[in-house]
Design a protein around this motif. Structure first.
Motif, short mmCIF file in Angstrom:
data_model
loop_
_atom_site.label_atom_id
_atom_site.label_comp_id
_atom_site.label_asym_id
_atom_site.label_seq_id
_atom_site.Cartn_x
_atom_site.Cartn_y
_atom_site.Cartn_z
N TYR A 154 40.91 -92.07 75.10
CA TYR A 154 41.19 -91.06 76.11
C TYR A 154 40.00 -90.13 76.36
CZ TYR A 154 45.87 -92.70 75.06
OH TYR A 154 46.97 -93.49 74.85
N SER A 155 38.86 -90.43 75.77
CA SER A 155 37.71 -89.54 75.88
C SER A 155 37.07 -89.59 77.26
CB SER A 155 36.66 -89.89 74.81
OG SER A 155 36.15 -91.19 75.03
N GLN A 156 37.34 -90.64 78.03
CA GLN A 156 36.78 -90.75 79.37
C GLN A 156 37.85 -90.84 80.45
OE1 GLN A 156 34.14 -94.10 79.30
NE2 GLN A 156 32.61 -93.07 78.04
N THR A 157 39.12 -90.69 80.07
CA THR A 157 40.19 -90.84 81.06
C THR A 157 41.07 -89.60 81.12
OG1 THR A 157 41.51 -91.99 79.37
CG2 THR A 157 40.22 -93.35 80.89
N VAL A 158 41.95 -89.44 80.15
CA VAL A 158 42.98 -88.41 80.23
C VAL A 158 42.45 -87.01 79.91
CG1 VAL A 158 45.18 -87.63 79.28
CG2 VAL A 158 44.77 -90.06 79.66
N ALA B 280 41.25 -82.05 81.26
CA ALA B 280 41.94 -80.94 80.59
C ALA B 280 40.95 -80.06 79.83
CB ALA B 280 42.99 -81.48 79.64
N LEU B 281 40.01 -80.68 79.13
CA LEU B 281 39.04 -79.90 78.37
C LEU B 281 38.11 -79.13 79.29
CD1 LEU B 281 38.19 -82.55 75.62
CD2 LEU B 281 39.72 -80.59 75.44
N ALA B 282 37.74 -79.75 80.41
CA ALA B 282 36.87 -79.05 81.36
C ALA B 282 37.59 -77.87 82.00
CB ALA B 282 36.38 -80.03 82.43
N ALA B 283 38.86 -78.07 82.37
CA ALA B 283 39.63 -76.98 82.96
C ALA B 283 39.81 -75.84 81.97
CB ALA B 283 40.99 -77.51 83.42
N PHE B 284 40.04 -76.17 80.70
CA PHE B 284 40.18 -75.14 79.68
C PHE B 284 38.89 -74.35 79.53
CE2 PHE B 284 39.97 -73.57 75.32
CZ PHE B 284 41.21 -72.97 75.17
N ALA B 285 37.75 -75.04 79.56
CA ALA B 285 36.45 -74.36 79.42
C ALA B 285 36.20 -73.41 80.58
CB ALA B 285 35.34 -75.40 79.32
N LEU C 24 45.22 -74.50 74.49
CA LEU C 24 44.63 -75.83 74.61
C LEU C 24 45.68 -76.91 74.37
CD1 LEU C 24 42.24 -77.62 75.12
CD2 LEU C 24 41.57 -77.38 72.72
N ALA C 25 46.58 -76.69 73.43
CA ALA C 25 47.65 -77.65 73.18
C ALA C 25 48.51 -77.82 74.43
CB ALA C 25 48.52 -77.19 72.01
N GLU C 26 48.76 -76.74 75.14
CA GLU C 26 49.55 -76.81 76.37
C GLU C 26 48.83 -77.62 77.44
OE1 GLU C 26 52.72 -76.22 78.92
OE2 GLU C 26 52.59 -75.64 76.81
N MET C 27 47.53 -77.44 77.57
CA MET C 27 46.77 -78.17 78.58
C MET C 27 46.66 -79.65 78.22
SD MET C 27 43.84 -75.46 79.80
CE MET C 27 43.64 -76.31 81.37
N VAL C 28 46.56 -79.96 76.95
CA VAL C 28 46.55 -81.36 76.53
C VAL C 28 47.88 -82.02 76.85
CG1 VAL C 28 46.50 -82.87 74.50
CG2 VAL C 28 44.78 -81.09 74.76
N ARG C 29 48.98 -81.30 76.60
CA ARG C 29 50.31 -81.82 76.91
C ARG C 29 50.43 -82.13 78.40
NH1 ARG C 29 52.91 -77.60 75.72
NH2 ARG C 29 53.20 -78.09 73.51
N ASP C 30 49.97 -81.22 79.24
CA ASP C 30 50.04 -81.43 80.68
C ASP C 30 49.18 -82.62 81.11
OD1 ASP C 30 51.69 -79.25 80.86
OD2 ASP C 30 50.13 -77.86 81.51
N ALA C 31 48.05 -82.84 80.43
CA ALA C 31 47.15 -83.93 80.80
C ALA C 31 47.80 -85.29 80.60
CB ALA C 31 45.86 -83.85 79.99
N PHE C 32 48.74 -85.39 79.67
CA PHE C 32 49.38 -86.67 79.38
C PHE C 32 50.65 -86.90 80.21
CE2 PHE C 32 46.65 -86.76 75.68
CZ PHE C 32 46.43 -88.11 75.50
N GLN C 33 51.05 -85.94 81.03
CA GLN C 33 52.27 -86.10 81.80
C GLN C 33 52.26 -87.30 82.73
OE1 GLN C 33 55.37 -84.59 81.63
NE2 GLN C 33 54.38 -84.04 79.70
#
Length: 291
Positions: free
Chosen positions: A103-107, A111-116, A274-283
């Motif tokens: 998931y390092s290049q897909t999901v 999410a990590l960029a938006a969090f940053a 960050l946990a919340e944003m990761v959860r949303d990324a997998f929806q």
């Protein structure tokens, strides 16, 4: 010149579109029916088109009204997001997260960029590694969060989605028709032995190991180059390739859950966000999987 479109008018428009009734919309937003009617007339005047067809039992969207709905939702969602970002308390401090390479290049990048962007003062460190290593790092307090695969059904952590591992072939090279089957597999992997290879042995399929890699990207390279078929998470199948299904004689390798595990040593608002944003990324993956 037509007057600009006010966001408040768009909010009322969306409620009327959802309820198909001015009276019901007025009750939902806490205004009088005449006030709602006036707002819709103002919006129609600003756009220059009728947005609803009035009838005895309510209202229906016109063709122009149907066209406006997705744009109105985008505008309102963006305004809500901007308000939430501006009103939110600035976060800082370190957050360490482990993720699978799949998931390092897909999901997860989005999410990590938006969090940053939303929390520039938070120092995010990402460890891209195997599940076993990320779990060990979590236990040693080297990670605060870890996205891992759970194929043993331990029921620890929060299930983000179910993303089955399947056999995948190139649509150009059709190596799955060969006997023995050339496969690409991970180096020194107990999972490959216990799941991938065993799935072939259980159906009596002859195979030979044609490519050995340390990473999922290495397996994909072998796949797209026509060197071997391989196992991948269903969501990470690259373009030009397809899943080998039961019709091809290949059963799924596993139905492993993708799980979010949290460290027990420390927590913070930044970790929770960050946990919340990761959860949303997998929806997008979780929704069809759970249907």
């Amino acid at each position: 010149m037509q007057e600009p479109i006010e966001s408040d008018l768009l909010r009322t428009f969306l409620v009327v579109a959802e309820t198909s009734n001015f009276s019901a919309a007025a009750q939902r937003i806490g205004r009088t029916q005449s006030a709602v009617s006036t707002q819709i007339k103002r919006l129609e005047a600003a756009i220059g088109e009728n947005l609803f067809e009035r009838g005895a039992r309510g209202v229906l969207l016109t063709r122009q009204g149907i066209q406006l709905v997705p744009y109105a939702r985008r505008v309102i969602d963006l305004l809500n997001e901007a308000a939430a970002t501006i009103r939110s308390k600035p976060l800082d401090g370190p957050v360490r997260i482990g993720i699978p390479e799949e998931y390092s290049q897909t999901v997860l990048p989005a999410a990590l960029a938006a969090f940053a962007v939303r929390h520039p003062a938070v120092e995010v460190t990402v460890s891209c590694d195997y599940t076993v290593r990320n779990l060990a790092a979590l236990e040693r307090d080297e990670l605060d969060l870890a996205v891992v695969f759970d194929w043993s059904d331990q029921n620890k952590g929060e299930v983000l989605c179910v993303d089955p591992t399947v056999w995948v072939t190139s649509m150009v090279h059709r190596l799955h028709d060969l006997d023995p089957l050339p496969i690409a597999t991970y180096r020194n992997s107990t999972w490959s032995r216990d799941f991938a290879l065993r799935s072939l042995e259980q159906i009596g399929r002859n195979y030979r190991i044609a490519f050995i890699a340390d990473t999922g990207s290495g397996l994909k390279n072998a796949l797209t180059a026509g060197l071997a078929v391989t196992t991948l998470s269903r969501s990470s199948i690259p373009p030009g390739c397809r899943e080998l299904t039961a019709e091809d004689g290949f059963p799924p390798v596993d139905s492993s859950k993708v799980v979010l595990r949290r460290g027990t040593y420390r927590s913070s608002e930044a970790v929770r966000e960050l946990a919340e944003m990761v959860r949303d990324a997998f929806q997008p993956i979780a929704t069809p999987a759970m249907a």
